[in-house]
Design a protein around this motif. Sequence first.
Motif, PDB file in Angstrom:
ATOM      1  N   THR A  54       0.726  -1.175   0.122  1.00 21.95           N
ATOM      2  CA  THR A  54       0.059   0.135  -0.035  1.00 21.95           C
ATOM      3  C   THR A  54       1.075   1.149  -0.243  1.00 21.95           C
ATOM      4  O   THR A  54       1.828   1.391   0.924  1.00 21.95           O
ATOM      5  N   ARG A  55       0.586   2.176  -1.061  1.00 21.44           N
ATOM      6  CA  ARG A  55       1.603   3.436  -1.351  1.00 21.44           C
ATOM      7  C   ARG A  55       0.473   4.436  -1.363  1.00 21.44           C
ATOM      8  O   ARG A  55      -0.560   4.383  -1.520  1.00 21.44           O
ATOM      9  N   PRO A  56       0.673   5.664  -1.156  1.00 26.70           N
ATOM     10  CA  PRO A  56      -0.168   6.784  -1.293  1.00 26.70           C
ATOM     11  C   PRO A  56      -0.738   6.896  -2.783  1.00 26.70           C
ATOM     12  O   PRO A  56      -1.815   7.210  -2.821  1.00 26.70           O
ATOM     13  N   ASP A  57       0.108   6.433  -3.839  1.00 25.41           N
ATOM     14  CA  ASP A  57      -0.569   6.513  -4.950  1.00 25.41           C
ATOM     15  C   ASP A  57      -1.015   5.313  -5.697  1.00 25.41           C
ATOM     16  O   ASP A  57      -1.668   5.456  -6.711  1.00 25.41           O
ATOM     17  N   ALA A  58      -0.820   4.105  -5.067  1.00 26.62           N
ATOM     18  CA  ALA A  58      -1.297   3.014  -5.381  1.00 26.62           C
ATOM     19  C   ALA A  58      -1.519   1.617  -4.211  1.00 26.62           C
ATOM     20  O   ALA A  58      -0.719   1.952  -3.477  1.00 26.62           O
ATOM     21  N   GLN A  59      -2.187   0.747  -4.417  1.00 23.52           N
ATOM     22  CA  GLN A  59      -2.123  -0.360  -3.900  1.00 23.52           C
ATOM     23  C   GLN A  59      -1.881  -1.616  -4.847  1.00 23.52           C
ATOM     24  O   GLN A  59      -2.731  -1.651  -5.794  1.00 23.52           O
ATOM     25  N   ILE A  60      -0.951  -2.261  -4.565  1.00 20.16           N
ATOM     26  CA  ILE A  60      -0.519  -3.349  -5.236  1.00 20.16           C
ATOM     27  C   ILE A  60      -0.528  -4.919  -4.975  1.00 20.16           C
ATOM     28  O   ILE A  60      -0.094  -5.116  -3.767  1.00 20.16           O
ATOM     29  N   ALA A  61      -1.465  -5.638  -5.432  1.00 18.81           N
ATOM     30  CA  ALA A  61      -1.875  -6.768  -4.833  1.00 18.81           C
ATOM     31  C   ALA A  61      -0.599  -7.614  -5.724  1.00 18.81           C
ATOM     32  O   ALA A  61      -1.020  -8.102  -6.866  1.00 18.81           O
ATOM     33  N   LEU A  62       0.278  -8.527  -5.107  1.00 20.16           N
ATOM     34  CA  LEU A  62       1.288  -9.159  -5.737  1.00 20.16           C
ATOM     35  C   LEU A  62       1.120 -10.688  -5.312  1.00 20.16           C
ATOM     36  O   LEU A  62       0.688 -11.049  -4.472  1.00 20.16           O
ATOM     37  N   LEU A  63       1.142 -11.465  -6.688  1.00 16.66           N
ATOM     38  CA  LEU A  63       0.909 -12.895  -6.332  1.00 16.66           C
ATOM     39  C   LEU A  63       2.144 -13.535  -6.617  1.00 16.66           C
ATOM     40  O   LEU A  63       2.709 -13.642  -7.866  1.00 16.66           O
ATOM     41  N   ASP A  64       2.673 -14.363  -5.662  1.00 22.71           N
ATOM     42  CA  ASP A  64       3.896 -15.139  -6.029  1.00 22.71           C
ATOM     43  C   ASP A  64       3.371 -16.677  -6.453  1.00 22.71           C
ATOM     44  O   ASP A  64       2.050 -17.013  -5.773  1.00 22.71           O
ATOM     45  N   THR A  65       3.758 -17.154  -7.118  1.00 18.37           N
ATOM     46  CA  THR A  65       3.112 -18.570  -7.894  1.00 18.37           C
ATOM     47  C   THR A  65       4.266 -19.559  -7.865  1.00 18.37           C
ATOM     48  O   THR A  65       5.501 -19.229  -8.040  1.00 18.37           O
ATOM     49  N   PRO A  66       3.805 -20.625  -8.023  1.00 13.10           N
ATOM     50  CA  PRO A  66       4.660 -21.748  -8.044  1.00 13.10           C
ATOM     51  C   PRO A  66       5.450 -21.640  -9.502  1.00 13.10           C
ATOM     52  O   PRO A  66       4.939 -21.010 -10.294  1.00 13.10           O
ATOM     53  N   GLY A  67       6.812 -22.131  -9.578  1.00 16.16           N
ATOM     54  CA  GLY A  67       7.559 -22.165 -10.719  1.00 16.16           C
ATOM     55  C   GLY A  67       6.892 -23.194 -11.789  1.00 16.16           C
ATOM     56  O   GLY A  67       6.685 -24.080 -11.289  1.00 16.16           O
ATOM     57  N   LEU A  68       6.644 -22.432 -13.018  1.00 19.07           N
ATOM     58  CA  LEU A  68       6.361 -23.301 -13.909  1.00 19.07           C
ATOM     59  C   LEU A  68       7.560 -24.366 -14.371  1.00 19.07           C
ATOM     60  O   LEU A  68       8.680 -23.896 -14.617  1.00 19.07           O
ATOM     61  N   HIS A  69       7.009 -25.562 -14.650  1.00 14.60           N
ATOM     62  CA  HIS A  69       7.969 -26.833 -14.581  1.00 14.60           C
ATOM     63  C   HIS A  69       7.199 -27.771 -15.569  1.00 14.60           C
ATOM     64  O   HIS A  69       6.135 -27.963 -15.703  1.00 14.60           O
ATOM     65  N   ARG A  70       8.051 -28.412 -16.240  1.00 10.94           N
ATOM     66  CA  ARG A  70       7.649 -29.719 -17.307  1.00 10.94           C
ATOM     67  C   ARG A  70       7.440 -31.021 -16.509  1.00 10.94           C
ATOM     68  O   ARG A  70       6.644 -31.784 -17.150  1.00 10.94           O
ATOM     69  N   GLN A  71       8.020 -31.185 -15.356  1.00 10.64           N
ATOM     70  CA  GLN A  71       7.915 -32.390 -14.588  1.00 10.64           C
ATOM     71  C   GLN A  71       6.292 -32.550 -13.958  1.00 10.64           C
ATOM     72  O   GLN A  71       5.901 -31.614 -12.981  1.00 10.64           O
ATOM     73  N   THR A  72       5.477 -33.269 -14.674  1.00  3.74           N
ATOM     74  CA  THR A  72       4.213 -33.368 -14.317  1.00  3.74           C
ATOM     75  C   THR A  72       3.642 -34.766 -13.999  1.00  3.74           C
ATOM     76  O   THR A  72       2.449 -35.055 -14.358  1.00  3.74           O
ATOM     77  N   ARG A  73       4.549 -35.651 -13.235  1.00  5.53           N
ATOM     78  CA  ARG A  73       4.063 -36.713 -13.129  1.00  5.53           C
ATOM     79  C   ARG A  73       3.079 -37.329 -12.198  1.00  5.53           C
ATOM     80  O   ARG A  73       2.019 -38.001 -12.450  1.00  5.53           O
ATOM     81  N   ARG A  74       3.166 -36.282 -11.293  1.00  4.96           N
ATOM     82  CA  ARG A  74       2.182 -36.549 -10.070  1.00  4.96           C
ATOM     83  C   ARG A  74       1.119 -35.335 -10.003  1.00  4.96           C
ATOM     84  O   ARG A  74       1.083 -34.375 -10.604  1.00  4.96           O
TER      85      ARG A  74
END
Length: 300
Positions: A54-74
């Motif tokens: 939260t800043r005087p000029d803006a409120q920024i909603a940041l999304l941290d996400t899992p890294g995209l990866h190719r290993q999708t066995r499970r």
Amino acid sequence: MSTESTPHRFGTVALVGQPNVGKSTLLNAMLGLRLSIVTPKPQTTRHRILGIVTRPDAQIALLDTPGLHRQTRRALNHQLNRIARQAPEEADVLVHVIDGPKWNDEDEAIWKLLAPLGKPVLLAVNKVDKLADKTRLLTFAAQVTREHDYAGVHFLCARRGDGVAVLLDDIAQLLPEGEAAYAEDEFTDRSERFLAAELVREQLMLLLGDELPYATAVEIEQFEDTAKITRIGAVIWVEREGQKGIVIGAAGAQLKKIGSAARRGMERLFERRVHLELWVRVRESWSDDAAALKQFGYTD
């Protein structure tokens, strides 16, 4: 403070990239506190974590996400990729985080995922402190932007906070106009129960061997606030009986070490005393079990 000539802005920003490029470290640096757990191991982040600046000029909603990866066995890997792909679709601005001035096929695949969304994409080149010859950065940026329409390029050392303030300024300017959606003192929408489980899992990632942390999940069974102390009971789930003994350690030493470090992290974050109890239980192949993933909070 926003005026008629400088309207207030609000929006959601997705941090996207391969595993272990520093997205969680960047989120924490932007917030000025440790919200997302951070370890040297890839795929530490398993959930979508919202952090609010939260800043005087803006409120920024940041999304941290899992890294995209190719290993999708499970089933768990499929779910992590789904979360990572969904967040950019919901965001107003995208930040593509990469590991230094290097570009590989995985980075190209992520760009091809982001570009069709038609949203501003900033390139954040992280870990530039490891580069001796900084002149390479401008050459790299020129090469990448010739073929990729980034709205801007930022060079960062998120671990030290270098370049983070300028990146936030750039993000704020790209957000749509709008009023703040969260209270000024809010820094996340996640509960303390969730954060407690993550802090236990962080210690599992840090203190156990290379493979075992990926076979563990943490579930909070008790969370009780009293006037003097918060009492938390958590279960560490493993996939095989043999893994249980490794987590506990000789005479319970490893489990005690995990619990002590996690408790200290909770006390720093929650700013009060915490009593933490840990148990280790077995659920065979939980990471490929849809019912278990739902129980442990990995599905909607």
